[in-house]
Design an enzyme around this catalytic site. Structure first.
Site, PDB file in Angstrom:
ATOM      1  N   SER A 708       0.139   8.746  -4.628  1.00 33.72           N
ATOM      2  CA  SER A 708       1.561   7.747  -3.311  1.00 33.72           C
ATOM      3  C   SER A 708       2.319   7.365  -3.851  1.00 33.72           C
ATOM      4  O   SER A 708       3.132   7.120  -2.998  1.00 33.72           O
ATOM      5  CB  SER A 708       0.483   7.031  -2.313  1.00 33.72           C
ATOM      6  OG  SER A 708       0.110   6.159  -3.003  1.00 33.72           O
ATOM      7  N   LYS A 751      -1.708   0.160   4.280  1.00 32.42           N
ATOM      8  CA  LYS A 751       0.056   0.057   3.312  1.00 32.42           C
ATOM      9  C   LYS A 751       0.646  -0.985   4.578  1.00 32.42           C
ATOM     10  O   LYS A 751       1.715  -1.769   3.930  1.00 32.42           O
ATOM     11  CB  LYS A 751       0.149   1.135   3.051  1.00 32.42           C
ATOM     12  CG  LYS A 751      -0.666   2.483   2.228  1.00 32.42           C
ATOM     13  CD  LYS A 751      -0.778   2.913   1.639  1.00 32.42           C
ATOM     14  CE  LYS A 751      -0.995   3.961   0.125  1.00 32.42           C
ATOM     15  NZ  LYS A 751      -0.750   5.227  -0.158  1.00 32.42           N
TER      16      LYS A 751
END
Length: 803
Positions: A708, A751
């Site tokens: 990611s 996140k």
């Protein structure tokens, strides 16, 4: 009464310490010849030079000696009394001693004395009110030469060894006395100290005292010790021979009859025949399933044929006790009032709406299928530490009215912990599942399996595989424990498991559970949790009330923002506890007399400088080549900085920061894409010919991996090569392909929560994750963040790199 050994708590004279006196050779060398000494007759012990000894003095004349000596020079003479108590004569040879401590009691005195020199009475001066006499010192004869030092050392070692053997053989002697040879190195002190502690006839002790010559005295003491050791060994042999004559069965019968007699006196005796009848009655009343009832009666019939003295009797009895102690047909009535359950869950936990909805859905089904019985779900609560997984299980049990049972699976590596041990093993027990059911005392508890992701496996089996049957609603109605050896119905049990991550849970086990993810809390949720739960709890634990302390909103938010950065609330609770402790101290010291308001200023005064400051973001991205990424961890979401720098070289790429293989590949993909599209990005086509690029992800001790960070790595490299800084307060996440496409990633909610916690204003996420953002991320977080959706890395370049 004559004087004898006494045990008391001495009170030392002012400015005097025993150790100092003992080490002072001047004390032992004082001139005693023709000195008038006050004498205390001793009846049952002898004193020796340089040896410390406690005395109990209870005769008036002797107590007067002590009192007068303390006033005078603390010097007394200790001589053995001749004949019986009515005889006032004493042995001519004794020891002049010094008093170290004195304790006066109503009817006696307790003193600690230390011998100084051997003396002989030259002339008795008075006998009333106590004996006084002139004495002369008896010096030791030198009965060995310097050439015989080795012989003396050998004699000393033999004496020490014999003494240690004697102490070990004599159970009445404290083990500490075996260390006497280690504490005394001088021949005379060692010999006299051992002689003092030996339980010899008093005449023998007096003979040792009167013996002049160290070698002679050591030889006498050694002979006495060896004789005592021989007596002990002979006594042990006689006792062993006597025990051997009694057969084992006779001995066991004798002891067993003694136990019965003791139990009869206590009223605890149960006749074996009556005990078996009572067990048979319990089996009938237990209403066990046919298989269990048959097994219990089979064991009972074995008990009737086994001698109660046999170990097998105890094993069989323990097994029947386990069968009878399990709940076979006992159920707890559930609370099916959906509204009341919802109120209870809301009262105990703030937020967690998805999980609460799932519980309410289950209870709704139970309510409509009350007669047929609803299938129980196997819930798995997954989330970072401190978000309330375990406490949520207790809250669910309280809300629905079930008993709560919890076992921790962290570190369990033996299959027998789940299924139990077979009865062929000594000390066998059922597994944790059956033991938990016994503790629950009901067939339908809420059973929490904590830390299921931390199971291990080794040569003793795989406990995760053993759980497959337990957590399968199609199979657990006939769970079979190795110890119980009959099927047990677990289908009515409400199983709830907890885990920090799903990665370490095997696929088949994960497939049997319904996964409910608990993400980190938002700032608003933490504030509400602190206000409703944490602060009242800490006030109660610290004995404070609202009249002592008051938390204002800005103070709570300051703790959340500046002193905690976590997904859960454990650190927040510790900080609140710290504030409460400091406030309690102020009240205890009387420094405050009115309620203490915990505002922002007070928080910083109590907790010190803030641990986390948002200004760090601006400082870290002041130079080109630094980007802010977002990561998912077992503790929730977090941000990470990616730094890039260049140097003279040949186009090589180096990555550091303890990165995993996938993240290293992402860095190579980002570098390859920028090299392949250099012209469209405004770079020289061969920019890499003369430079090397080094990428580093700080916090090098922490392992990092995953795809990611792809677009973050690409933006960091491009920022470095174009010499343009990153956009302030911006972070990003997304996987990058060689064609420049931005692919979706996981952990979006965690996140974005992490980005919000640290003060990020803009975030870049893959366009494919738009549905995850809209469904999972709380609205109050989205109000704080500008979310930019991209599906091509060029869009990320335009947003991330300052113009």
């Amino acid at each position: 009464m004559n004087e004898k050994n006494g045990n008391g708590i001495p009170i030392f004279f002012e400015n005097e310490k025993t150790d100092n006196v003992q080490d002072n050779n001047n004390i032992f060398n004082i001139d005693l010849n023709d000195k008038i000494i006050k004498i205390i007759p001793m009846r049952d012990t002898c004193m020796y030079p340089k040896v410390l000894m406690p005395l109990l003095v209870d005769r008036k004349s002797s107590m007067q000696v002590i009192d007068d000596a303390v006033i005078d020079d603390k010097i007394i003479g200790l001589h053995l009394k001749k004949g019986d108590d009515n005889n006032k004569e004493v042995e001519p040879v004794g020891v002049v001693s010094i008093i170290h401590s004195l304790m006066r009691l109503p009817r006696e005195q307790r003193v600690i004395v230390q011998g100084l020199r051997r003396v002989r009475i030259k002339e008795i001066l008075t006998v009333s009110p106590y004996i006084t006499a002139k004495v002369e010192v008896i010096d030791d004869e030198i009965d060995y030469t310097s050439r015989q030092d080795i012989e003396m050392e050998a004699l000393k070692r033999q004496l020490s060894s014999a003494w240690q053997t004697y102490v070990k053989a004599n159970n009445n002697m404290p083990e500490e006395l075996a260390g006497i040879p280690l504490n005394f190195t001088e021949f005379d002190v060692l010999t006299d100290t051992i002689a003092l502690h030996l339980p010899l006839d008093i005449s023998v002790k007096q003979d040792i005292l009167e013996t002049r010559g160290i070698r002679k005295r050591m030889s006498k003491v050694l002979s006495c010790i060896l004789r005592e050791v021989e007596l002990f060994e002979l006594g042990a042999k006689i006792q062993h021979d006597a025990h051997g004559e009694i057969s084992k069965s006779q001995k066991e019968y004798f002891l067993r009859e003694q136990i019965k007699a003791i139990k009869r006196e206590l009223g605890d005796f149960v006749d074996p025949e009556n005990e078996l009848e009572a067990i048979e009655k319990k089996i009938e009343d237990a209403h066990m399933p046919p298989e269990a009832d048959k097994q219990a009666r089979k064991e009972l019939s074995r008990l009737e044929r086994i001698n109660p003295a046999s170990p097998e009797y105890t094993v069989a009895m323990t097994y029947i006790d386990w069968l009878l102690s399990l709940p076979w047909n006992k159920y707890t009535e559930e609370n099916i009032d959906i509204k009341e359950v919802k109120k209870s869950l809301d009262r105990d936990h703030y937020g967690l709406e998805d999980i609460k909805d799932r519980i309410l859905e289950y209870l709704s089904v139970v309510k409509f299928k009350k007669d047929k019985g609803a299938r129980h779900p196997i819930l798995c609560l997954v989330g970072p530490p401190g978000v309330g997984k375990t406490s949520l299980g207790k809250s669910i049990a309280n809300a629905i009215g079930r008993k709560f049972v919890r076992i921790s699976l962290g570190g369990v590596r033996d299959e027998a912990e789940i299924r139990g041990h077979r009865r062929t093993y000594i000390g066998a027990l059922p597994g944790q599942i059956i033991q938990g059911m016994k503790r629950a005392e009901t067939c339908n508890p809420l059973f929490m399996l904590d830390e299921i992701d931390k199971l291990n496996s080794d040569m003793r089996g795989d406990p995760a595989s053993a759980l497959l049957e337990v957590l399968d609603p199609e199979q657990n109605s006939s769970f079979r424990d190795h110890y119980i050896e009959v099927t047990y119905d677990l289908s009515k049990v409400f199983f709830v498991t907890t885990a920090n991550t799903l990665e370490t849970i095997s696929g088949p086990l994960r497939d049997r559970m319904e996964i409910l993810e608990l993400s980190g809390y938002t700032e608003e949720e933490k504030y509400e949790i602190a206000k409703r739960h944490l602060i009242p709890k800490q006030l109660e634990e610290h004995g404070l009330t609202k009249q002592h302390i008051s938390f204002v909103k800005e103070g709570i938010l300051e703790i959340i923002r500046s002193f905690t950065r976590e997904a859960g609330v454990r650190t927040l609770e510790r900080k609140i506890a710290s504030v409460c402790r400091k406030t309690a101290r102020l009240w205890a010291e009387g420094e405050v007399d009115s309620v203490v308001k915990i505002n922002k200023k007070k928080v910083q005064e109590y907790l010190g400088a803030p641990r986390f400051v948002t200004e760090e973001l601006d400082d870290r991205v002041k130079i080109p080549g630094v980007m802010v990424g977002m990561a998912w961890t077992m503790a929730g979401g977090d941000i990470l900085y990616i730094e890039a720098t260049k140097m003279a070289g040949k186009g090589n790429l180096q990555v550091t920061g303890q990165l995993g293989d996938v993240m290293k590949e992402s860095a190579q993909i980002a570098y390859s894409y920028i090299k392949a599209n250099a012209e469209s990005l405004g770079l020289s086509p061969n920019f890499y010919d003369n430079i090397d690029i080094h990428i580093h992800v700080p916090a090098g001790a922490t392992p990092k991996d995953g795809p990611s960070a792809g677009i973050t790595l690409a933006c960091a490299i491009l920022s470095l090569l174009t010499n343009k800084k990153a956009t302030n307060r911006l972070s990003m996440t997304g996987e990058l392909t060689l064609r420049g496409k931005v692919l979706p990633i996981g952990g979006v909610k965690e996140k974005l929560l992490a980005a919000s916690r640290v003060g990020i204003k803009d975030v870049i996420v893959p366009k494919a994750n738009m549905k995850d953002v809209n469904e999972d991320v709380p609205p109050q977080i989205l109000e704080k963040l500008n979310v930019h959706y991209v599906d091509d890395v060029h869009e990320a370049f335009d947003l991330a790199i300052s113009k």
